[in-house]
Enzyme design. Sequence first.
Site: not given
Length: 442
Positions: A80, A149, A173
């Site tokens: 990420k 996210s 997330s």
Amino acid sequence: MSALHELSAREAARGIRAGRFSSVELVKDCLAHIDQTDGAISAWAFLDPDLALAQAKQMDQRRMFGKPIGPLHGVPVGIKDIFDTADMPTGYGSAIFAERRPNQDSTVVSRLKQAGAVILGKTVTTEFAFMSPATTHNPHRAGHTPGGSSSGSAAAVAARQVPLAVGSQSNGSVIRPASFCGVYGFKPTFSLISRSGVLHTSDQLDQVGVFSRSVEDTALITDQLTGFDAQDRSTQALPKPGLLAGYEESVPVEPRLAFLNASYDERLNDDARAGFDELRQALEAFGDVIELPESYAHLIGHHKVLYESDIANALAETLAPHQDALSPQILEAIERGKGYGDAAYQEAMDARDQAKMFFEDFFNDYDAIVAPCVPGEAPTIDSTGDPTFCAIWTLLGTPSLAMPLLQGESGLPIGVQLIGGWEEDGRLMRTARWLENALHDE
């Protein structure tokens, strides 16, 4: 043999170790699959095939020359884009930091490299890991969100572009995108994985998580990431849970499961409710239905106070000169965070501590809680979805595993959340394996 990009992480690591194929061959196949599929998904924020193949070649040479190799040797992993990488940009999902080049790796990335993993590239995150939708589409249906996210990490694993990916969770997330994309997402006990070199939004809530396509792979990658790090004061120099060892254990007795009835269950869509009720009936012999006290539903509001207050403290000053480049979602969160005040923050902390004491006793009687991850199928791309069903467990820091067990009426996946006691992450993996076997035998 299946295409190499279809292999699980453990299958891939074993194949490379045995010399049946090389890391270069595996990485090339993953890159080719990304080239074929990512135009419709947009899971990647940064991808340098030459850099990825150079890492794979180095791993192959180590094996050929008899050097030590790791549990993830030669296996590609997506990261990420809030985790620092010295040889790749880390932009936090914002144009403001698009050119940011860290001078060293985050602890998570360093530990993956130590395990022999190939850092394939950086996956798309929502802006500052908050709620504004990113560019990534759900791999099961264009026009629908993959969740946030950790949007790109979940989508890349679901699309079989990579067997493993790393994400983070400060609200929902990891669990939410895993549910929407139909993969496994795991957030271990708070403080087990260092956050050093990761975008800081909340000392109280920021937690590292992982994505995979099986419980076994979830345990495998998490074992490589846990442990003390002096650079993150939340971690502790204590023995750590063994997740893969837990997964491989047989349950000594049939686990006891708890199904919580909570006031926020009214948010469930009809198909999610029906699927969850069917699951509860299938596991009726092993579980009890527990009424969650009304006061505990207020923990969702307390989570919001802590999170937005911390976001304001962490980001407001840095982002003040860039107001025009920010989404309404992050601007509004910062403004709300500035307004809560010390009394509300302390009230939220006290409520969290009281709830932790309640659930510490609770997990003396139950191996795991079975709960929804999300209200239903992935909504359209203009939203990242509702994180309500994740907020309490993030606030409390319990280990939480999203499992792709249900399907909505239109065919999109819906995950189920398995929640365990603090530092009982290995036990949770054992329970998850038992649960899948029990459902398979139904």
